[in-house]
Design a protein around this motif. Structure first.
Motif, PDB file in Angstrom:
ATOM      1  N   THR A   4       0.862  -1.185   0.000  1.00 23.48           N
ATOM      2  CA  THR A   4       0.000   0.000   0.000  1.00 23.48           C
ATOM      3  C   THR A   4       0.892   1.227   0.000  1.00 23.48           C
ATOM      4  O   THR A   4       1.746   1.382   0.881  1.00 23.48           O
ATOM      5  CB  THR A   4      -0.915   0.021   1.234  1.00 23.48           C
ATOM      6  OG1 THR A   4      -1.676  -1.183   1.291  1.00 23.48           O
ATOM      7  CG2 THR A   4      -1.855   1.220   1.178  1.00 23.48           C
ATOM      8  N   LEU A   5       0.694   2.083  -0.997  1.00 20.04           N
ATOM      9  CA  LEU A   5       1.502   3.296  -1.118  1.00 20.04           C
ATOM     10  C   LEU A   5       0.676   4.507  -0.746  1.00 20.04           C
ATOM     11  O   LEU A   5      -0.340   4.807  -1.371  1.00 20.04           O
ATOM     12  CB  LEU A   5       2.023   3.452  -2.556  1.00 20.04           C
ATOM     13  CG  LEU A   5       2.869   4.709  -2.824  1.00 20.04           C
ATOM     14  CD1 LEU A   5       4.189   4.638  -2.050  1.00 20.04           C
ATOM     15  CD2 LEU A   5       3.132   4.878  -4.313  1.00 20.04           C
ATOM     16  N   TYR A   6       1.119   5.226   0.279  1.00 19.23           N
ATOM     17  CA  TYR A   6       0.521   6.504   0.659  1.00 19.23           C
ATOM     18  C   TYR A   6       1.279   7.571  -0.123  1.00 19.23           C
ATOM     19  O   TYR A   6       2.503   7.717   0.022  1.00 19.23           O
ATOM     20  CB  TYR A   6       0.629   6.712   2.172  1.00 19.23           C
ATOM     21  CG  TYR A   6      -0.210   5.711   2.932  1.00 19.23           C
ATOM     22  CD1 TYR A   6      -1.510   6.008   3.325  1.00 19.23           C
ATOM     23  CD2 TYR A   6       0.294   4.438   3.219  1.00 19.23           C
ATOM     24  CE1 TYR A   6      -2.285   5.077   4.006  1.00 19.23           C
ATOM     25  CE2 TYR A   6      -0.476   3.500   3.889  1.00 19.23           C
ATOM     26  CZ  TYR A   6      -1.765   3.831   4.273  1.00 19.23           C
ATOM     27  OH  TYR A   6      -2.537   2.901   4.927  1.00 19.23           O
ATOM     28  N   THR A   7       0.546   8.311  -0.937  1.00 16.83           N
ATOM     29  CA  THR A   7       1.179   9.129  -1.962  1.00 16.83           C
ATOM     30  C   THR A   7       0.464  10.458  -2.119  1.00 16.83           C
ATOM     31  O   THR A   7      -0.608  10.667  -1.538  1.00 16.83           O
ATOM     32  CB  THR A   7       1.174   8.339  -3.304  1.00 16.83           C
ATOM     33  OG1 THR A   7       1.814   9.108  -4.326  1.00 16.83           O
ATOM     34  CG2 THR A   7      -0.243   8.016  -3.753  1.00 16.83           C
ATOM     35  N   ARG A  18       6.650   5.587  -7.266  1.00 18.19           N
ATOM     36  CA  ARG A  18       5.708   5.112  -8.285  1.00 18.19           C
ATOM     37  C   ARG A  18       6.450   4.602  -9.522  1.00 18.19           C
ATOM     38  O   ARG A  18       6.077   3.581 -10.108  1.00 18.19           O
ATOM     39  CB  ARG A  18       4.717   6.219  -8.673  1.00 18.19           C
ATOM     40  CG  ARG A  18       3.778   6.643  -7.558  1.00 18.19           C
ATOM     41  CD  ARG A  18       2.593   7.442  -8.084  1.00 18.19           C
ATOM     42  NE  ARG A  18       2.964   8.638  -8.819  1.00 18.19           N
ATOM     43  CZ  ARG A  18       3.014   9.858  -8.302  1.00 18.19           C
ATOM     44  NH1 ARG A  18       2.721  10.051  -7.018  1.00 18.19           N
ATOM     45  NH2 ARG A  18       3.332  10.900  -9.046  1.00 18.19           N
ATOM     46  N   GLN A  30      -2.930   2.484  -3.970  1.00 16.02           N
ATOM     47  CA  GLN A  30      -2.514   3.851  -3.708  1.00 16.02           C
ATOM     48  C   GLN A  30      -3.550   4.573  -2.858  1.00 16.02           C
ATOM     49  O   GLN A  30      -4.737   4.573  -3.185  1.00 16.02           O
ATOM     50  CB  GLN A  30      -2.270   4.609  -5.018  1.00 16.02           C
ATOM     51  CG  GLN A  30      -1.086   4.069  -5.797  1.00 16.02           C
ATOM     52  CD  GLN A  30      -0.562   5.054  -6.817  1.00 16.02           C
ATOM     53  OE1 GLN A  30      -0.810   6.258  -6.740  1.00 16.02           O
ATOM     54  NE2 GLN A  30       0.193   4.552  -7.781  1.00 16.02           N
ATOM     55  N   PRO A  57       6.464   9.663   0.442  1.00 13.59           N
ATOM     56  CA  PRO A  57       5.564   8.517   0.537  1.00 13.59           C
ATOM     57  C   PRO A  57       5.804   7.696   1.800  1.00 13.59           C
ATOM     58  O   PRO A  57       6.842   7.827   2.456  1.00 13.59           O
ATOM     59  CB  PRO A  57       5.969   7.695  -0.692  1.00 13.59           C
ATOM     60  CG  PRO A  57       7.453   7.925  -0.782  1.00 13.59           C
ATOM     61  CD  PRO A  57       7.651   9.375  -0.402  1.00 13.59           C
ATOM     62  N   GLN A 212      -2.241  10.405 -12.155  1.00 10.40           N
ATOM     63  CA  GLN A 212      -2.632   9.832 -10.856  1.00 10.40           C
ATOM     64  C   GLN A 212      -4.097  10.106 -10.566  1.00 10.40           C
ATOM     65  O   GLN A 212      -4.665  11.116 -11.017  1.00 10.40           O
ATOM     66  CB  GLN A 212      -1.757  10.397  -9.741  1.00 10.40           C
ATOM     67  CG  GLN A 212      -0.266  10.195  -9.969  1.00 10.40           C
ATOM     68  CD  GLN A 212       0.066   8.768 -10.416  1.00 10.40           C
ATOM     69  OE1 GLN A 212      -0.199   7.810  -9.694  1.00 10.40           O
ATOM     70  NE2 GLN A 212       0.662   8.641 -11.593  1.00 10.40           N
TER      71      GLN A 212
END
Length: 218
Positions: A4-7, A18, A30, A57, A212
């Motif tokens: 899980t990417l917090y972006t 990314r 995301q 991130p 995005q």
């Protein structure tokens, strides 16, 4: 493994990660963290529990939070070694990391949202002076990175050879920032040429801020 990417769409640090995910063919859910709205969602308690620095991130790997973009990129290199983001030769690996760190440690921190806010709110710097600050450090930094790339002696179209790697995934987001602030990119023609080549690369296209889900690009 669940990633899980917090972006944030416009964060160059998140942009780096990314790109790395896309180059590696790794899928990550995301979760957008808006750095401006509501005073900055990165300052919310639940996010600071994940990342005490309140930065993006953050990558969660099976629920374990990892912070700092280049540490995350190195982690991705370890769990998915191919395609490699680093050259095989030890000297070239050090050179690649040096270019990446010149961007991530020397250019980017001086042009961070937190710095902008401090210049404005604490020092009373006006918009003209703030832009002069931004352009000075981006232009000087990219001119130095240009020379670092030339010193390596390119053996291919990218920073260190025939395939894009850790240096490219730092340089390209910084050039995006340079254009945002109308910096003089004539000082780094080699980097501009690399950026032009990578504009058509699927991984770099997928990672681009304008593509995005949370993008606010016009």
């Amino acid at each position: 493994m669940t990633l899980t990417l917090y972006t944030y769409w416009r964060s160059s640090a998140a942009y780096r990660v990314r790109i790395a995910l896309a180059l590696k063919g790794l899928q990550a859910e995301q979760v957008p963290i808006h750095l401006v709205r509501s005073g900055g969602e990165n300052w919310f308690e639940d996010y600071r529990d994940r990342n005490p620095q309140a930065q993006v991130p953050t990558l969660e790997a099976d629920g374990t939070p990892l912070v700092q973009s280049l540490a995350i990129v190195e982690y991705l290199e370890e769990i998915r070694p191919t395609p490699s983001l680093l050259p095989s030769d030890p000297i070239a690996r050090a050179q690649a990391r040096g270019i990446a760190l010149a961007v991530a440690c020397d250019i980017h921190p001086l042009n961070n949202l937190r710095v902008f806010k401090y210049l404005e709110e604490e020092l009373g710097v006006d918009q003209k002076a703030k832009l002069a600050w931004i352009r000075t450090w981006i232009e000087r930094g990219l001119a130095a990175v240009e020379q670092l790339v030339l010193n390596v002696g390119q053996s291919g179209p990218y920073c260190l050879g025939e395939t894009p790697g850790i240096a490219d995934l730092c340089v390209i987001p910084q050039l995006y920032n340079a254009r945002r602030f109308d910096c003089d990119t004539s000082l780094c023609p080699t980097l501009v040429e690399i950026d032009s080549l990578l504009a058509d690369h699927p991984a770099f296209q997928a990672a681009h801020p304008a593509n995005q889900a949370d993008s606010e690009a016009q």
